[in-house]
Design an enzyme around this catalytic site. Structure first.
Site, PDB file in Angstrom:
ATOM      1  N   LYS A   1       0.881  -1.171   0.000  1.00 46.40           N
ATOM      2  CA  LYS A   1       0.000   0.000   0.000  1.00 46.40           C
ATOM      3  C   LYS A   1       0.917   1.219   0.000  1.00 46.40           C
ATOM      4  CE  LYS A   1      -1.801   3.047   1.986  1.00 46.40           C
ATOM      5  NZ  LYS A   1      -1.658   4.474   1.603  1.00 46.40           N
TER       6      LYS A   1
ATOM      7  N   GLU B   1      10.428  16.363  14.945  1.00 42.49           N
ATOM      8  CA  GLU B   1      10.787  16.140  13.538  1.00 42.49           C
ATOM      9  C   GLU B   1      10.031  17.145  12.670  1.00 42.49           C
ATOM     10  OE1 GLU B   1       9.382  12.545  11.391  1.00 42.49           O
ATOM     11  OE2 GLU B   1      11.452  12.323  10.739  1.00 42.49           O
TER      12      GLU B   1
ATOM     13  N   VAL C   1       1.379   7.057  13.228  1.00 44.92           N
ATOM     14  CA  VAL C   1       0.766   5.910  12.551  1.00 44.92           C
ATOM     15  C   VAL C   1       1.491   4.621  12.976  1.00 44.92           C
ATOM     16  CG1 VAL C   1       0.164   4.859  10.341  1.00 44.92           C
ATOM     17  CG2 VAL C   1      -0.102   7.312  10.650  1.00 44.92           C
ATOM     18  N   GLY C   2       2.780   4.710  13.257  1.00 37.52           N
ATOM     19  CA  GLY C   2       3.516   3.544  13.763  1.00 37.52           C
ATOM     20  C   GLY C   2       2.849   2.976  15.013  1.00 37.52           C
TER      21      GLY C   2
ATOM     22  N   GLU D   1       9.873   1.635  10.523  1.00 35.65           N
ATOM     23  CA  GLU D   1      10.881   2.692  10.404  1.00 35.65           C
ATOM     24  C   GLU D   1      10.146   4.016  10.515  1.00 35.65           C
ATOM     25  OE1 GLU D   1      13.614   2.605   7.057  1.00 35.65           O
ATOM     26  OE2 GLU D   1      14.367   4.581   7.609  1.00 35.65           O
TER      27      GLU D   1
ATOM     28  N   CYS E   1      13.766  10.809   6.627  1.00 36.63           N
ATOM     29  CA  CYS E   1      13.757  10.406   8.038  1.00 36.63           C
ATOM     30  C   CYS E   1      15.160  10.450   8.626  1.00 36.63           C
ATOM     31  CB  CYS E   1      13.119   9.035   8.209  1.00 36.63           C
ATOM     32  SG  CYS E   1      13.808   7.790   7.141  1.00 36.63           S
TER      33      CYS E   1
ATOM     34  N   GLY F   1       6.877   5.390   8.057  1.00 40.87           N
ATOM     35  CA  GLY F   1       6.066   6.606   8.080  1.00 40.87           C
ATOM     36  C   GLY F   1       6.162   7.282   9.424  1.00 40.87           C
ATOM     37  N   SER F   2       5.096   7.964   9.788  1.00 37.26           N
ATOM     38  CA  SER F   2       5.138   8.784  11.000  1.00 37.26           C
ATOM     39  C   SER F   2       5.075   7.915  12.257  1.00 37.26           C
ATOM     40  CB  SER F   2       3.963   9.756  10.997  1.00 37.26           C
ATOM     41  OG  SER F   2       2.751   9.037  11.014  1.00 37.26           O
TER      42      SER F   2
HETATM   43  O1  TXE Z   1       2.901   9.975   7.185  1.00 34.30           O
HETATM   44  P1  TXE Z   1       1.930   8.797   7.485  1.00 34.30           P
HETATM   45  P2  TXE Z   1       2.556  11.350   6.444  1.00 34.30           P
HETATM   46  C1  TXE Z   1       6.836  11.698   9.141  1.00 34.30           C
HETATM   47  C2  TXE Z   1       7.161  13.141   8.858  1.00 34.30           C
HETATM   48  C3  TXE Z   1       5.906  13.681   8.270  1.00 34.30           C
HETATM   49  C4  TXE Z   1       4.878  12.912   9.022  1.00 34.30           C
HETATM   50  C5  TXE Z   1       3.551  12.777   8.341  1.00 34.30           C
HETATM   51  O2  TXE Z   1       7.432  13.798  10.079  1.00 34.30           O
HETATM   52  O3  TXE Z   1       5.734  15.047   8.492  1.00 34.30           O
HETATM   53  O4  TXE Z   1       5.432  11.634   9.200  1.00 34.30           O
HETATM   54  O5  TXE Z   1       3.706  12.250   7.018  1.00 34.30           O
HETATM   55  C6  TXE Z   1      -0.138   5.281   5.476  1.00 34.30           C
HETATM   56  N1  TXE Z   1      -3.039   2.811   8.885  1.00 34.30           N
HETATM   57  N2  TXE Z   1       7.278  10.794   8.105  1.00 34.30           N
HETATM   58  O6  TXE Z   1       1.276  11.958   6.858  1.00 34.30           O
HETATM   59  O7  TXE Z   1       0.557   9.315   7.647  1.00 34.30           O
HETATM   60  C7  TXE Z   1      -0.110   6.386   4.452  1.00 34.30           C
HETATM   61  O8  TXE Z   1      -1.153   6.230   3.501  1.00 34.30           O
HETATM   62  C8  TXE Z   1      -2.190   2.331   7.980  1.00 34.30           C
HETATM   63  C9  TXE Z   1       8.429  10.011   8.408  1.00 34.30           C
HETATM   64  O9  TXE Z   1       2.648  11.062   5.046  1.00 34.30           O
HETATM   65  O10 TXE Z   1       2.544   8.016   8.559  1.00 34.30           O
HETATM   66  C10 TXE Z   1       1.276   6.193   3.870  1.00 34.30           C
HETATM   67  O11 TXE Z   1       1.241   5.122   2.946  1.00 34.30           O
HETATM   68  N3  TXE Z   1      -1.500   3.113   7.142  1.00 34.30           N
HETATM   69  C11 TXE Z   1       8.785   9.074   7.367  1.00 34.30           C
HETATM   70  C12 TXE Z   1       2.103   5.812   5.099  1.00 34.30           C
HETATM   71  O12 TXE Z   1       1.159   5.290   6.034  1.00 34.30           O
HETATM   72  C13 TXE Z   1      -1.655   4.435   7.240  1.00 34.30           C
HETATM   73  C14 TXE Z   1       8.214   9.089   6.055  1.00 34.30           C
HETATM   74  C15 TXE Z   1       2.847   6.973   5.773  1.00 34.30           C
HETATM   75  O13 TXE Z   1       1.923   7.965   6.103  1.00 34.30           O
HETATM   76  C16 TXE Z   1      -2.525   4.998   8.189  1.00 34.30           C
HETATM   77  C17 TXE Z   1       7.035   9.892   5.922  1.00 34.30           C
HETATM   78  C18 TXE Z   1      -3.230   4.123   9.037  1.00 34.30           C
HETATM   79  N4  TXE Z   1      -4.066   4.564   9.979  1.00 34.30           N
HETATM   80  C19 TXE Z   1       6.627  10.699   6.925  1.00 34.30           C
HETATM   81  N5  TXE Z   1      -2.463   6.346   8.071  1.00 34.30           N
HETATM   82  C20 TXE Z   1       9.989   8.241   7.428  1.00 34.30           C
HETATM   83  N6  TXE Z   1      10.236   7.523   8.531  1.00 34.30           N
HETATM   84  O14 TXE Z   1      10.706   8.180   6.457  1.00 34.30           O
HETATM   85  C21 TXE Z   1      -1.587   6.617   7.087  1.00 34.30           C
HETATM   86  N7  TXE Z   1      -1.100   5.466   6.564  1.00 34.30           N
END
Ligand code: TXE
Length: 500
Positions: free
Chosen positions: A188, A396, A245-246, A264, A298, A241-242
């Protein structure tokens, strides 16, 4: 904006993609569409279907069937390696198309996207060798009557959720390793950057990956992402991701089937610069570390922790470097710093720049929303007079915003570096081996760079300590994450009886 060397332009109409299940692209049909506009140009560039939960169920069922009938996990490593090698070659063949869509959807400079795509092919080529060398362990020291084996088995069906900052690179730091282990998967991608994931699915089929082994569902995190992490028939999820959401991923795993997790998450990564460093080298590295991928990284080096005796001079050296960086059209080959990927991220970065000033930090350079008449751009920014308690120093930002904090002793530098909930990456710049090793040992970070930054490749693992995540991706460690071990005791000869 200087556009003299622009060689490409955005497409005249958006390209439509289907989602991908069981070896086939499935057109959107009656499903709603998500239209993505280029953050660098403000024009529509791609359209993807908003998948339904029934689509997700279909994708998981295809991955489950492919796993259980052993069409992939039952192959020998050499056959899996051949598919991964062909995929690497096909990525190289389609590199220009992949880099183009990566740049259009993400806003990163085209030259950078091309470099990343080359690195992605390399990931596949390296992982192909791991498909052959993955192995377990044996115990020949259990006495004459017993032999012990530890075998590795693929975890099963993996769900892979990827973000928008490195859509293709993060994907390719995982997919070849997942496949090398014998697992099947459902990906996804981020809703704003799905195109190159869908291109990879086609490439995998063309490379000979059996149908059902790699499936892609598209749509929002809240609907499809959430349904994926709650799914009862997914054995493992790798999420990038964030941190927020982690946490939801961990909760969903606990509430569903205790799926295994790889995470991560965020970072607030220190760049520690000692006065004895090659300061010219370090200034270039620090500028690169904060402005590469517009700081939407990140592992970006967002906290400059610099020895007090050179702090002011060094901050100016970084400023001069950043002032020479070309910000602008991502399709221009000469661009160093492209667009901010989403409106939401643009607002987050600008609000931190305002907050930094309100908290009393001094703006050394940047801090501006740049107006090129199209897209969204922010000038690389440095803040001085920063204290560790300020939001700009502890949270961050995920943008090109560097905070400068001075130190007097090695131990103070280590304490400032560790004063964060994160532990993803760190760099140290010094010519003194004792300082370099002390800092490398004591700073908590899953990735470390000495006299360089953001170096990577398929061999060394990626991942974080503390709240930056769980597990490791890439390298042999990355393949092993997607396996589980089974221990086997084998009786030699006759077992002594419990009841005579
Ligand atoms: O991340 P999200 P976003 C950090 C960075 C950024 C913040 C928000 O600080 O400002 O996160 O970015 C999917 N269940 N990083 O909003 O929302 C979403 O569709 C399952 C750090 O983009 O975490 C996408 O595919 N999945 C970072 C993925 O999760 C869900 C990289 C990341 O989205 C979900 C990016 C849910 N409930 C942002 N909600 C890094 N570590 O590299 C969202 N997603």
């Amino acid at each position: 904006m200087d556009k003299t060397s622009t060689t490409l332009s955005p497409p005249s109409a958006p390209r439509e993609f289907g989602f991908y299940v069981d070896g086939k692209s499935i057109p959107a049909g009656q499903r709603d569409l998500f239209e993505r506009s280029s953050p660098g140009h403000g024009v529509p560039v791609t359209r993807i279907p908003k998948c339904t939960t029934e689509d997700l169920d279909q994708a998981v069922a295809a991955a489950r069937m492919a796993f259980e009938d052993r069409r992939w996990s039952g192959l020998n490593g050499a056959d899996r390696a051949a598919v991964l090698l062909r995929a690497g070659a096909l990525i190289r063949e389609r590199a220009e198309e992949i880099a183009y869509f990566e740049t259009l959807e993400n806003g990163k400079p085209i030259s950078q996207a091309r470099g990343e795509v080359g690195g992605c092919a390399d990931m596949f080529e390296y992982a192909s060798g791991l498909a052959r060398s993955l192995h377990g362990d044996s115990f020949n020291n259990l006495g004459d009557g017993m032999f012990g084996l530890v075998t590795r088995e693929p975890v099963g069906v993996c769900g892979l959720i990827t973000p928008w900052n490195f859509p293709f690179l993060i994907l390719c730091e995982r997919v070849p390793y997942i496949l090398a282990s014998g697992c099947t998967l459902v990906v996804k991608p981020s809703e704003v950057t799905s195109a190159t994931t869908l291109i990879l699915a086609e490439i995998m089929t063309d490379a000979g990956l059996p149908s059902g082994c790699m499936n892609v569902v598209t749509g929002s995190g809240r609907s499809i992402g959430q349904a994926l992490i709650e799914h009862q028939d997914i054995d493992m999820v790798s999420f990038t991701g964030s941190t927020a959401v982690g946490r939801a991923v961990v909760e969903a795993s606990a509430k569903s089937n205790f799926k295994k997790l790889g995470l991560e998450l965020g970072g607030k990564n220190p760049q520690i610069v000692f006065a004895d460093a090659d300061l010219e080298d370090a200034a270039d590295g620090v500028a690169f570390g904060i402005a590469f991928n517009t700081g939407q990284c990140c592992v970006s080096g967002s906290r400059l922790i610099v020895e007090r005796s050179v702090a002011d001079k060094f901050a100016l050296m970084v400023k001069h470097k950043l002032e020479k960086a070309r910000v602008g059209d991502p399709l221009d080959e000469a661009t160093h710093i492209g667009a901010i990927t989403t409106d939401a991220q643009n607002s987050v970065i600008m609000s931190y720049i305002e907050k930094g000033q309100a908290e009393g930090a001094t703006l050394i350079c940047g801090g501006e929303q740049l107006d090129f008449g199209m897209g969204q751009y922010i000038s690389p920014t440095i803040f001085g007079d920063v204290t560790p308690d300020m939001a700009i120093a502890s949270e961050e930002i995920f943008g090109p915003v560097l905070t400068v904090m001075p130190f007097d002793t090695v131990h103070e530098a280590i304490d400032i570096a560790n004063d964060t909930e994160y532990g993803l990456a760190a760099s140290v710049w010094t010519k003194n081996i004792d300082k370099a090793l002390t800092v490398t040992r004591r700073v908590q970070a899953g990735r470390f760079w000495v006299n360089t930054t953001l170096a990577g490749g398929p061999e060394l693992p990626l991942g974080g300590m503390k709240q930056s995540g769980w597990g490791r991706e890439a390298g042999m460690y990355g393949v092993e994450e997607y396996t589980q071990v089974k221990s086997v005791h084998i009786e030699i000869g006759k077992r002594s009886h419990w009841i005579e």
